[in-house]
Motif scaffolding. Sequence first.
Motif, PDB file in Angstrom:
ATOM      1  N   ALA A 168     -13.534 -10.001  11.486  1.00 41.26           N
ATOM      2  CA  ALA A 168     -12.376 -10.900  11.572  1.00 41.26           C
ATOM      3  C   ALA A 168     -11.971 -11.118  13.029  1.00 41.26           C
ATOM      4  CB  ALA A 168     -11.209 -10.341  10.772  1.00 41.26           C
ATOM      5  N   VAL A 169     -11.964 -10.038  13.795  1.00 38.03           N
ATOM      6  CA  VAL A 169     -11.591 -10.152  15.211  1.00 38.03           C
ATOM      7  C   VAL A 169     -12.593 -11.032  15.966  1.00 38.03           C
ATOM      8  CG1 VAL A 169     -11.347  -8.882  17.380  1.00 38.03           C
ATOM      9  CG2 VAL A 169     -10.327  -7.971  15.299  1.00 38.03           C
ATOM     10  N   ARG A 184       2.392  -7.672  17.770  1.00 35.53           N
ATOM     11  CA  ARG A 184       3.398  -6.759  18.348  1.00 35.53           C
ATOM     12  C   ARG A 184       3.358  -6.953  19.849  1.00 35.53           C
ATOM     13  NH1 ARG A 184      -0.401  -1.872  19.987  1.00 35.53           N
ATOM     14  NH2 ARG A 184      -2.016  -3.384  20.477  1.00 35.53           N
ATOM     15  N   THR A 195      -6.029  -1.771  12.890  1.00 36.50           N
ATOM     16  CA  THR A 195      -4.717  -1.972  12.291  1.00 36.50           C
ATOM     17  C   THR A 195      -4.706  -1.609  10.825  1.00 36.50           C
ATOM     18  OG1 THR A 195      -5.283  -4.235  11.709  1.00 36.50           O
ATOM     19  CG2 THR A 195      -4.156  -3.893  13.808  1.00 36.50           C
ATOM     20  N   GLU A 204     -12.948  -5.540   9.720  1.00 39.61           N
ATOM     21  CA  GLU A 204     -11.926  -5.908  10.697  1.00 39.61           C
ATOM     22  C   GLU A 204     -12.586  -6.431  11.975  1.00 39.61           C
ATOM     23  OE1 GLU A 204      -9.042  -2.894  11.513  1.00 39.61           O
ATOM     24  OE2 GLU A 204      -7.607  -4.383  12.245  1.00 39.61           O
ATOM     25  N   ALA A 216      -5.564  -3.429   8.411  1.00 41.78           N
ATOM     26  CA  ALA A 216      -5.084  -4.562   7.611  1.00 41.78           C
ATOM     27  C   ALA A 216      -5.873  -4.541   6.317  1.00 41.78           C
ATOM     28  CB  ALA A 216      -5.304  -5.868   8.357  1.00 41.78           C
ATOM     29  N   SER A 217      -5.262  -3.995   5.290  1.00 42.02           N
ATOM     30  CA  SER A 217      -5.976  -3.694   4.024  1.00 42.02           C
ATOM     31  C   SER A 217      -6.788  -4.871   3.546  1.00 42.02           C
ATOM     32  CB  SER A 217      -4.985  -3.289   2.955  1.00 42.02           C
ATOM     33  OG  SER A 217      -4.171  -4.365   2.561  1.00 42.02           O
ATOM     34  N   GLN A 226      -4.291  -6.901  22.249  1.00 44.71           N
ATOM     35  CA  GLN A 226      -4.006  -6.719  20.817  1.00 44.71           C
ATOM     36  C   GLN A 226      -5.076  -5.910  20.108  1.00 44.71           C
ATOM     37  OE1 GLN A 226      -3.509 -10.722  19.377  1.00 44.71           O
ATOM     38  NE2 GLN A 226      -1.287 -10.532  19.341  1.00 44.71           N
ATOM     39  N   LEU A 227      -6.149  -5.622  20.849  1.00 42.88           N
ATOM     40  CA  LEU A 227      -7.330  -5.000  20.244  1.00 42.88           C
ATOM     41  C   LEU A 227      -7.081  -3.547  19.879  1.00 42.88           C
ATOM     42  CD1 LEU A 227      -9.905  -6.563  19.887  1.00 42.88           C
ATOM     43  CD2 LEU A 227     -10.791  -5.534  21.960  1.00 42.88           C
ATOM     44  N   ARG A 228      -7.029  -3.250  18.578  1.00 47.53           N
ATOM     45  CA  ARG A 228      -6.944  -1.865  18.107  1.00 47.53           C
ATOM     46  C   ARG A 228      -7.019  -1.921  16.581  1.00 47.53           C
ATOM     47  NH1 ARG A 228      -0.728  -1.654  16.667  1.00 47.53           N
ATOM     48  NH2 ARG A 228      -0.877  -3.830  16.011  1.00 47.53           N
ATOM     49  N   GLN A 233      -2.038  -7.619  13.959  1.00 47.44           N
ATOM     50  CA  GLN A 233      -2.126  -7.376  15.406  1.00 47.44           C
ATOM     51  C   GLN A 233      -0.840  -7.740  16.135  1.00 47.44           C
ATOM     52  OE1 GLN A 233      -5.587  -9.639  16.568  1.00 47.44           O
ATOM     53  NE2 GLN A 233      -6.826  -7.785  16.747  1.00 47.44           N
ATOM     54  N   THR A 267       2.706  -6.350  23.557  1.00 46.28           N
ATOM     55  CA  THR A 267       1.687  -5.516  24.194  1.00 46.28           C
ATOM     56  C   THR A 267       1.916  -5.365  25.682  1.00 46.28           C
ATOM     57  OG1 THR A 267       0.319  -7.435  24.612  1.00 46.28           O
ATOM     58  CG2 THR A 267      -0.068  -6.228  22.559  1.00 46.28           C
ATOM     59  N   VAL A 322      -8.993 -13.023   8.199  1.00 41.29           N
ATOM     60  CA  VAL A 322      -8.563 -13.425   9.541  1.00 41.29           C
ATOM     61  C   VAL A 322      -7.037 -13.498   9.625  1.00 41.29           C
ATOM     62  CG1 VAL A 322      -8.505 -15.379  11.152  1.00 41.29           C
ATOM     63  CG2 VAL A 322     -10.690 -14.624  10.192  1.00 41.29           C
TER      64      VAL A 322
END
Lengths: 190, 190
Positions: B151-152, A185, B187, B148, B189-190, B183-185, A183, A187, A176
């Motif tokens: 997490a979202v 940035r 990313t 991901e 995030a490894s 913010q939804l896209r 996320q 927008t 999380v």
Amino acid sequence: MPRNRADVERDAKQEEILDAASRLFLADGVETTSMTKVASAAGVAKNTVYWYFKDKDALLLAVLGRELRLASGAWEVQAPDLADRMVAVVGLFARIDRLSSAVHARLRTSPLLAEWHARFHAGSDRWLGREIEVHLRSQGQQPLAPEELAAVVRIWTYAIEGLVAHEAPVDEVRRVCRVLVAQLRPTAAS
Amino acid sequence: MPRNRADVERDAKQEEILDAASRLFLADGVETTSMTKVASAAGVAKNTVYWYFKDKDALLLAVLGRELRLASGAWEVQAPDLADRMVAVVGLFARIDRLSSAVHARLRTSPLLAEWHARFHAGSDRWLGREIEVHLRSQGQQPLAPEELAAVVRIWTYAIEGLVAHEAPVDEVRRVCRVLVAQLRPTAAS
DNA sequence: ACCTGAACACCGTTCAAGT
DNA sequence: ACCTGAACACCGTTCAAGT
């Protein structure tokens, strides 16, 4: 004004009660811990607790302040990565999650707790806002518009509270926090 | 099995108690509302409540189920915009925020509530996951990796819970929901 | 089956009394 | 100033007794 022996002993007694309350509140929760239990764990009559603390809310607040001060040592965790720093913060709050759930539960009943809660959030909002601004700058990204920053701070705050309250396992906390940072940035959400 | 007059009257009485409990729980909070108050508001002796409901937790659960069923009519709000739909959901939950705070407070004490809570979150997680997937597809964006997406979904859940619990004003709710969607896209995030 | 009055073991808090 | 025993007004819950 020099601190005499009486002062020291007063503090010692108060500290004992605080110790007992802390231990019981953290382990068993505030609601489940009666003033009788606190008193007998501290080795005093239960009404003695009321000589040192106005009521149960005041005792809760004292425990809360003390735990937060204790944590603030580890608070300045300087993990280089923002996501790691957030994970550490969630870890710190995990210890006192029973306290914060009690605060939230009694928010509408106790003006004292409500005021403390508002103050606390004001402080943590400022801290989070700065963390986010610094992070974006260090990544060479555009800063957020004030309104958008405020919304993001809310989202981060609620995420931390949620992770703490639901006792999320570490790897979920990590995922999380990483997604939150990724996320991040501008927008231009109108 | 036909419903006879006795059945109907039983339900009527139970409904009266449920009505009273609902009204008091929503307005004053669960902790503040004693079983005595519920009983006298329903016009019965207080131990009569225990004939219809096992204990206070069971009564809370019954009220919760009923309010949720009532809301599920308005639930299928088909605002075209996902952010608007989230705002509507927060609005629905705002009505029962005292109930959900009581559930969260008693989660560690009552296995009954804990089980209900887990079930509820499992359902709402599925719903949120689908909403997000559909939204991304409709925007021609890449789908999220399962981890991901999970997490979202957590972030959105905690945001909703936080907005509801803190009784956020509408314009804050709107800003937060808009930013969440913006913010939804993916990313990575490894 | 349905409902009650009375009791039980608690709770947080207060108060008069002691030192 | 510090601490106590005893009481107060509650709480959720149970139980024996009524219909």
